[in-house]
Design a protein around this motif. Structure first.
Motif, PDB file in Angstrom:
ATOM      1  N   ASP A   1       4.111  -9.893   4.837  1.00  0.00           N
ATOM      2  CA  ASP A   1       4.688  -9.858   6.173  1.00  0.00           C
ATOM      3  C   ASP A   1       4.656 -11.258   6.760  1.00  0.00           C
ATOM      4  O   ASP A   1       3.588 -11.779   7.100  1.00  0.00           O
TER       5      ASP A   1
ATOM      6  N   VAL B   1      -0.623  -3.320  -0.744  1.00  0.00           N
ATOM      7  CA  VAL B   1       0.090  -4.600  -0.725  1.00  0.00           C
ATOM      8  C   VAL B   1       0.987  -4.632   0.514  1.00  0.00           C
ATOM      9  O   VAL B   1       1.709  -3.688   0.787  1.00  0.00           O
ATOM     10  N   SER B   2       0.921  -5.719   1.251  1.00  0.00           N
ATOM     11  CA  SER B   2       1.740  -5.789   2.459  1.00  0.00           C
ATOM     12  C   SER B   2       2.091  -7.231   2.784  1.00  0.00           C
ATOM     13  O   SER B   2       1.350  -7.941   3.455  1.00  0.00           O
TER      14      SER B   2
ATOM     15  N   ASP C   1      -4.495 -13.364   0.163  1.00  0.00           N
ATOM     16  CA  ASP C   1      -3.686 -12.799   1.244  1.00  0.00           C
ATOM     17  C   ASP C   1      -2.275 -13.401   1.188  1.00  0.00           C
ATOM     18  O   ASP C   1      -1.926 -14.275   1.986  1.00  0.00           O
TER      19      ASP C   1
ATOM     20  N   ARG D   1       5.648   2.502  -1.880  1.00  0.00           N
ATOM     21  CA  ARG D   1       6.955   2.416  -1.228  1.00  0.00           C
ATOM     22  C   ARG D   1       7.977   1.879  -2.218  1.00  0.00           C
ATOM     23  O   ARG D   1       7.684   1.005  -3.036  1.00  0.00           O
TER      24      ARG D   1
ATOM     25  N   ARG E   1       2.596 -12.460   9.731  1.00  0.00           N
ATOM     26  CA  ARG E   1       1.169 -12.803   9.651  1.00  0.00           C
ATOM     27  C   ARG E   1       0.934 -14.276   9.341  1.00  0.00           C
ATOM     28  O   ARG E   1      -0.210 -14.713   9.238  1.00  0.00           O
TER      29      ARG E   1
ATOM     30  N   VAL F   1      12.764  -2.130   1.684  1.00  0.00           N
ATOM     31  CA  VAL F   1      11.621  -1.261   1.420  1.00  0.00           C
ATOM     32  C   VAL F   1      11.930   0.093   2.041  1.00  0.00           C
ATOM     33  O   VAL F   1      12.290   0.165   3.214  1.00  0.00           O
TER      34      VAL F   1
ATOM     35  N   LYS G   1       1.254 -13.728   2.092  1.00  0.00           N
ATOM     36  CA  LYS G   1       1.958 -13.270   3.300  1.00  0.00           C
ATOM     37  C   LYS G   1       3.468 -13.264   3.119  1.00  0.00           C
ATOM     38  O   LYS G   1       4.187 -12.577   3.846  1.00  0.00           O
TER      39      LYS G   1
ATOM     40  N   VAL H   1       6.087  -0.878  -4.416  1.00  0.00           N
ATOM     41  CA  VAL H   1       5.023  -1.675  -3.803  1.00  0.00           C
ATOM     42  C   VAL H   1       3.740  -0.859  -3.892  1.00  0.00           C
ATOM     43  O   VAL H   1       3.671   0.250  -3.349  1.00  0.00           O
TER      44      VAL H   1
ATOM     45  N   ASP I   1      10.969   4.318   2.620  1.00  0.00           N
ATOM     46  CA  ASP I   1      10.046   5.450   2.538  1.00  0.00           C
ATOM     47  C   ASP I   1      10.886   6.692   2.309  1.00  0.00           C
ATOM     48  O   ASP I   1      11.657   7.097   3.178  1.00  0.00           O
TER      49      ASP I   1
END
Lengths: 341, 341
Positions: free
Chosen positions: B162, B159-160, B218, B54, B165, A47, B220, B155, A49
């Protein structure tokens, strides 16, 4: 008795299975020099930036033979080749994806050297290796290592290369002496006595291109004369612009070593591949500025105007020889130098 | 007498020289199905205007053997494999770069079929081939065709994914029956009598992932269980999260054909590669929504919850067998299935 350590010193099929062996290969031999925050998670991708601007993507499969050669190796080539392709689009190269196809039996010491070269070249070019992949093929289905690099970069707002803006009177600039990559590879392959003095010019040109664009010169076209050499680029230019491209033989920088090697190999330097050169087209009035920008870099010290675009009945690429004769520069058929990059 | 036409029906060294022959190969065999405005200029790279978000970049070298197999070929695999890797990062796949390494002697009819498959799979996946490269290696240094694809995607804001989490109680979802890609390839290679009924699951999952994310579940973690299979993914998950991953054998979808083939080949379906499957980790409360999203797609009809994350003294990946026993799921060593993708 077999030496069990010996067995572990080369690539084996299981290194490519995606399991524990692949993981260990990556951790011990491939990642150490190149790791960075984007690459470190070892997920399916990276990912990023990026700064504002249009995105440029470029990819190149590198199958050069031999994989280590005077002036570089397949690792340096894979980084520079793709960095330069991104730069030729007017973009600042930022990140690379690295895909390796390893052949069973590849010496792990060679792999390590090549990965070190990848790491050093990436640092020199100012790019990060952000993601990658490693596959293994059986002996007899590869040639030690093939590397596909894909580069991404960003074209700064305001930069706009466009061959459609090329006009008669515009000039062609090259950043230094030509044909050294192809000749060094051929000399190494043919085991001529000339290897020692001849080195590939493989180098990253991103910085030089950025400097050139910063001069605000009206750069209309950039191309790296790799396979097909200068001949391929000028043949393309004639076709694209509908103008005749006139190259002055006396103005094309060729080192004495390269000239000697080309003669020994029976090759025209104009058709031979370069890996640290570019051809730029700019208005005649901007030429001095662009040459000055080139000369700030080691790889641009011998920059020169080598020709210009003229109106003619039939758009051709022409060489004006030292004695004032003219001959047509033809796009090489491609048979001359396979696996040069 | 030699048939001169015959000679032109296969890849020869000059196709890789970057000259006239390369140009003709591209125009007649490679570009027709995939051309689009970004690719058409045939410059060193593509310039893209992407939606906000991103950027994700992912690369994969595809060296599968055989290059045509039940359910797909290396072209479809190269598109889907990379599209799926981009999707697993939570991104919408948008563009692909395509690098071909062709072996001298490759039948041009095979190349055409594979390029048609690339074009069709790209259309199905909603991505464009925006740039590419073609190289040729001598006979005995390749295996017909290797394809490296690099994908870029975006992305969407908000949206994330991870894995950090992930909490105990979260569940693992798979979108359908497993092990079909690896088993189809092995069956084709071993020429077992079971090929006809067994097909690779190779398919693009970008649309399914987008739908899943649109439910606002969610999500993850997403991963496509390719090399190393489900076993590799759950071993990684245990390592990353410090939790134990409990997979219930009875809940893992395996088709009767695949089960039969796995038994015949002596393989554990959990360790076998998939190319149209994903593993998602979501909170238990979101599982129904995610399953419903999967089931809107052909490739998600048999979606199921196959396990969950639990707290344990030592983080392990464990299989709860049909009869209630427990065994540790180990990351495959990688020796089982080389060149499966």
């Amino acid at each position: 008795m077999k030496d069990p350590k010996k067995k572990r010193d080369v690539i084996v099929a299981a290194h490519g299975g995606g399991g524990e062996m692949t993981k260990r290969l990556l951790e011990s031999r491939i990642l150490p020099g190149i790791t960075n925050p984007a690459l470190a998670p070892l997920t399916d991708g990276a990912v990023l930036d990026l700064p504002p601007g249009r995105l440029v993507v470029s990819t190149d499969a590198h199958v050069i033979r031999p994989i280590e050669f005077p002036g570089g190796d397949i690792g340096r080539l894979a980084v520079c080749g793709t960095v330069n392709d991104v730069a030729m689009m007017g973009a600042r190269p930022l990140a690379l994806a690295l895909a390796l196809v390893l052949e069973e039996g590849l010496d792990l010491a060679v792999l390590e050297r090549i990965m070190r070269s990848v790491a050093e070249s990436a640092e020199e070019a100012g790019v990060s290796i952000v993601t990658g992949d490693t596959k293994v093929v059986e002996k007899g289905h590869g040639d030690g290592i093939y590397i596909t690099t894909t580069g991404v970069g960003v074209v700064a707002p305001g930069v706009s290369l466009d061959a459609a803006r090329i006009r008669r009177g515009d000039v062609l600039i090259v950043n230094g002496s030509i044909a050294e990559h192809g000749l060094a590879i051929m000399a190494a392959r043919e085991r001529l006595g000339i290897q020692s003095s001849l080195k590939s010019d493989v180098a990253p040109l991103g910085g030089l291109v950025q400097r050139m664009l910063e001069t605000r010169a009206d750069v209309k076209f950039l191309r790296d004369p790799t396979r097909g050499g200068i001949a391929g680029v000028v043949a393309d230019l004639a076709e694209t612009t509908g103008l005749t491209v006139e190259v002055r033989e006396a103005d094309v920088p060729v080192s004495p070593n390269a000239r000697h090697a080309a003669e020994a190999l029976g090759l025209d330097p104009l058709t031979v591949a370069n890996e640290g050169k570019l051809v730029a087209v700019v208005p005649q009035g901007d030429a001095e500025r662009v040459l000055a920008a080139c000369r700030e870099f080691e790889h641009g010290r011998d920059a020169a105007v080598i020709g210009r675009l003229v109106e003619a009945e039939l758009p051709l690429a022409e060489l004006v020889t030292r004695i004032g004769g003219r001959r047509i520069i033809q796009r090489p058929s491609g048979a001359e130098l396979p696996r040069i990059c």
